[in-house]
Motif scaffolding. Structure first.
Motif, PDB file in Angstrom:
ATOM      1  N   ASP A 153       0.881  -1.181  -0.059  1.00 37.25           N
ATOM      2  CA  ASP A 153       0.092   0.170   0.006  1.00 37.25           C
ATOM      3  C   ASP A 153       0.831   1.234   0.022  1.00 37.25           C
ATOM      4  N   TRP A 154       1.950   1.316   0.765  1.00 34.87           N
ATOM      5  CA  TRP A 154       2.864   2.368   0.849  1.00 34.87           C
ATOM      6  C   TRP A 154       3.638   2.378  -0.848  1.00 34.87           C
ATOM      7  N   PHE A 155       3.933   1.297  -1.422  1.00 35.99           N
ATOM      8  CA  PHE A 155       4.484   1.470  -2.649  1.00 35.99           C
ATOM      9  C   PHE A 155       3.544   2.147  -3.665  1.00 35.99           C
ATOM     10  N   THR A 156       2.429   2.058  -3.362  1.00 33.02           N
ATOM     11  CA  THR A 156       1.326   2.618  -4.380  1.00 33.02           C
ATOM     12  C   THR A 156       1.528   4.137  -4.201  1.00 33.02           C
ATOM     13  N   THR A 157       1.911   4.501  -3.300  1.00 38.78           N
ATOM     14  CA  THR A 157       1.829   6.244  -2.904  1.00 38.78           C
ATOM     15  C   THR A 157       3.102   6.802  -3.397  1.00 38.78           C
ATOM     16  N   LEU A 158       4.196   6.143  -3.824  1.00 37.37           N
ATOM     17  CA  LEU A 158       5.646   6.713  -4.034  1.00 37.37           C
ATOM     18  C   LEU A 158       5.481   7.648  -5.378  1.00 37.37           C
ATOM     19  N   PRO A 159       5.994   8.512  -5.397  1.00 32.51           N
ATOM     20  CA  PRO A 159       5.731   9.569  -6.584  1.00 32.51           C
ATOM     21  C   PRO A 159       6.744   8.667  -7.692  1.00 32.51           C
ATOM     22  N   LEU A 160       6.584   9.035  -8.770  1.00 33.13           N
ATOM     23  CA  LEU A 160       7.265   8.458 -10.031  1.00 33.13           C
ATOM     24  C   LEU A 160       8.545   9.236 -10.161  1.00 33.13           C
ATOM     25  N   TRP A 161       8.733  10.526  -9.737  1.00 33.22           N
ATOM     26  CA  TRP A 161       9.827  11.487  -9.881  1.00 33.22           C
ATOM     27  C   TRP A 161       9.546  12.543  -8.904  1.00 33.22           C
ATOM     28  N   LEU A 162      10.593  13.304  -8.651  1.00 35.23           N
ATOM     29  CA  LEU A 162      10.582  14.221  -7.985  1.00 35.23           C
ATOM     30  C   LEU A 162      11.538  15.512  -8.500  1.00 35.23           C
ATOM     31  N   ASP A 163      11.077  16.763  -8.791  1.00 35.09           N
ATOM     32  CA  ASP A 163      11.625  17.879  -9.306  1.00 35.09           C
ATOM     33  C   ASP A 163      11.562  18.911  -8.264  1.00 35.09           C
ATOM     34  N   LEU A 164      12.918  18.995  -7.770  1.00 35.71           N
ATOM     35  CA  LEU A 164      13.193  19.853  -6.558  1.00 35.71           C
ATOM     36  C   LEU A 164      13.871  21.067  -6.873  1.00 35.71           C
ATOM     37  N   GLY A 165      13.439  21.434  -7.974  1.00 33.76           N
ATOM     38  CA  GLY A 165      14.066  23.166  -8.443  1.00 33.76           C
ATOM     39  C   GLY A 165      15.540  22.807  -8.976  1.00 33.76           C
ATOM     40  N   GLY A 166      16.615  22.681  -7.941  1.00 34.52           N
ATOM     41  CA  GLY A 166      18.060  22.500  -8.291  1.00 34.52           C
ATOM     42  C   GLY A 166      18.448  21.105  -8.970  1.00 34.52           C
ATOM     43  N   LEU A 167      17.696  20.089  -8.567  1.00 35.09           N
ATOM     44  CA  LEU A 167      17.843  18.793  -8.953  1.00 35.09           C
ATOM     45  C   LEU A 167      16.517  17.867  -9.312  1.00 35.09           C
ATOM     46  N   ARG A 168      16.676  17.040 -10.167  1.00 40.51           N
ATOM     47  CA  ARG A 168      15.580  16.047 -10.463  1.00 40.51           C
ATOM     48  C   ARG A 168      15.821  14.646 -10.107  1.00 40.51           C
ATOM     49  N   VAL A 169      14.859  13.671  -9.691  1.00 37.03           N
ATOM     50  CA  VAL A 169      15.142  12.361  -9.502  1.00 37.03           C
ATOM     51  C   VAL A 169      14.211  11.516  -9.770  1.00 37.03           C
ATOM     52  N   VAL A 170      14.594  10.372 -10.531  1.00 37.29           N
ATOM     53  CA  VAL A 170      13.572   9.284 -11.200  1.00 37.29           C
ATOM     54  C   VAL A 170      14.643   8.223 -11.083  1.00 37.29           C
ATOM     55  N   HIS A 171      13.544   7.115 -11.331  1.00 30.81           N
ATOM     56  CA  HIS A 171      14.396   5.969 -11.393  1.00 30.81           C
ATOM     57  C   HIS A 171      15.185   5.478 -12.547  1.00 30.81           C
ATOM     58  N   ALA A 172      14.588   5.789 -13.637  1.00 32.40           N
ATOM     59  CA  ALA A 172      15.364   5.085 -14.857  1.00 32.40           C
ATOM     60  C   ALA A 172      15.477   6.117 -15.737  1.00 32.40           C
ATOM     61  N   CYS A 173      14.494   6.998 -16.130  1.00 33.19           N
ATOM     62  CA  CYS A 173      14.760   8.231 -17.119  1.00 33.19           C
ATOM     63  C   CYS A 173      13.873   9.275 -16.916  1.00 33.19           C
ATOM     64  N   TRP A 174      14.379  10.448 -17.079  1.00 32.16           N
ATOM     65  CA  TRP A 174      13.989  11.615 -17.184  1.00 32.16           C
ATOM     66  C   TRP A 174      13.298  12.136 -18.427  1.00 32.16           C
ATOM     67  N   HIS A 175      12.251  12.092 -18.833  1.00 30.92           N
ATOM     68  CA  HIS A 175      11.668  12.153 -20.016  1.00 30.92           C
ATOM     69  C   HIS A 175      10.285  13.242 -20.021  1.00 30.92           C
ATOM     70  N   GLU A 176      10.564  14.448 -20.286  1.00 27.01           N
ATOM     71  CA  GLU A 176       9.540  15.106 -20.223  1.00 27.01           C
ATOM     72  C   GLU A 176       7.924  14.751 -20.695  1.00 27.01           C
ATOM     73  N   PRO A 177       8.030  14.269 -22.100  1.00 27.59           N
ATOM     74  CA  PRO A 177       6.603  13.755 -22.398  1.00 27.59           C
ATOM     75  C   PRO A 177       5.996  12.825 -21.902  1.00 27.59           C
ATOM     76  N   SER A 178       6.766  11.870 -21.275  1.00 26.25           N
ATOM     77  CA  SER A 178       6.117  10.686 -20.410  1.00 26.25           C
ATOM     78  C   SER A 178       5.537  11.276 -19.225  1.00 26.25           C
ATOM     79  N   ILE A 179       6.216  12.355 -18.590  1.00 25.29           N
ATOM     80  CA  ILE A 179       5.855  12.920 -17.264  1.00 25.29           C
ATOM     81  C   ILE A 179       4.666  13.622 -17.509  1.00 25.29           C
TER      82      ILE A 179
END
Length: 330
Positions: free
Chosen positions: A135-161
């Motif tokens: 249930d916790w996994f279900t709530t996890l964000p698919l990416w984070l954009d924190l202004g100065g840095l971005r975090v994603v598991h496999a690929c940062w891709h704006e169209p997919s976002i």
């Protein structure tokens, strides 16, 4: 082994420590947190740093020997506010494996291959405890954009976002029901999640090449795309081929040709000016420029569960990736 100087590892500057794929390796995780200067806050019962926050790139589960302990540590940190996390493909797969399909069966089929990949999690985390973490996994964000840095598991891709935001309304799922679309081939949400959590792929067979067998012995006709290389335009440069990949007759896979590929296959290249941190790609050894990091992208997955190292990148506001900011334990 990827490592930083002690001065970098003990820095008290504000910032984020981006931690790679843990895969159930609790002992290396606690060693790394200690090296990063974290301690257990007894009142909160969670690791924390006085001035910094950890960010996990996902893939906490599967393969390793201490998955429940890893989950307790990381969820405890997230709940206490000393860490953030993005969803990895293994968390996504765990939810899909457990979720019944509207057509019968499960959203991730219980095939021999899928069950084998997931067996360690099934063995180590069971009953109500497993349900709690799923249930916790279900709530996890698919990416984070924190202004100065971005975090994603496999690929940062704006169209997919953009597709995810259009379908879900934000950067995460809000119910298990939404996973049905995300596991249905051909659905735009499926395609977007595949790119963000597993990375884009290029069809080798469609480009006149033979299938290969990966490190786990799985036969594949598609290769991962080096989206972090914004200059890659050829099949050789774009296709990520491991040195241990084999041909169908067990020989080392030959070098790919340097032929130009279509514009669509080049469209995943990251050309943003904000640093992106990601995991997923099973890197080895010391970080290498052009392979593990560029000026704007940095992988933090160095194969912790396969005799590699659990690695973090210590980000303190820099606009360009600095190799000396990697911190690793083996």
């Amino acid at each position: 082994m990827p490592a930083s100087t002690e001065s970098t590892a003990s820095s008290d500057e504000n910032g984020y420590d981006v931690i790679g794929d843990v895969h159930g390796c609790a002992a290396p995780l606690t060693d790394l947190l200690n090296r990063l200067g974290c301690h257990v806050n007894q009142s909160r019962g969670a690791y924390e740093h006085p001035t910094r926050q950890a960010i996990f790139v996902g893939d906490l589960v599967d393969r390793g020997p201490a998955q429940l302990e890893v989950l307790r540590i990381v969820k405890g940190m997230v709940d206490a506010g000393s860490a953030q996390i993005v969803m990895g493909n293994h968390e996504f797969n765990a939810v899909a494996y457990d979720t019944p399909s509207p057509d019968g069966g499960f959203l991730r089929a219980h095939t021999e291959k899928n069950t084998s990949q997931h067996q360690a999690f099934l063995d180590q985390v069971d009953g109500d405890t497993r349900t709690e973490y799923l249930d916790w996994f279900t709530t996890l964000p698919l990416w984070l954009d924190l202004g100065g840095l971005r975090v994603v598991h496999a690929c940062w891709h704006e169209p997919s976002i953009r597709v995810v935001v259009e379908v879900l309304g934000l950067n995460r799922f809000t119910s298990r029901d939404q996973f049905a679309r995300a596991t249905t081939k051909g659905d735009p949400l499926y395609e977007a999640v595949e790119v963000l959590l597993k990375g884009p792929e290029i069809d080798l067979v469609g480009h006149g090449q033979q299938r290969y067998f990966d490190r786990d012995g799985n036969g594949r006709s598609r290769a991962r795309v080096a989206w972090w290389d914004d200059d890659a335009t050829t099949l050789r440069a774009l296709a990520v081929m491991g040195s241990n990949f084999k041909t169908i007759d067990g020989k080392p896979y030959p070098p790919l040709p340097g032929t130009e590929v279509e514009a669509d296959d080049q469209s995943y290249s990251y050309r943003g000016d904000v640093p992106v941190f990601y995991g997923h790609y099973w890197r080895e050894g010391r970080p290498q420029r052009g392979v593990d990091f560029t000026d704007r992208t940095a992988c933090v997955d160095f194969s912790a569960v396969k005799s590699g190292a659990l690695v973090a990148y210590r980000w303190s506001g820099e606009r360009e990736i600095d190799e000396d900011h990697y911190v690793g334990v083996g």
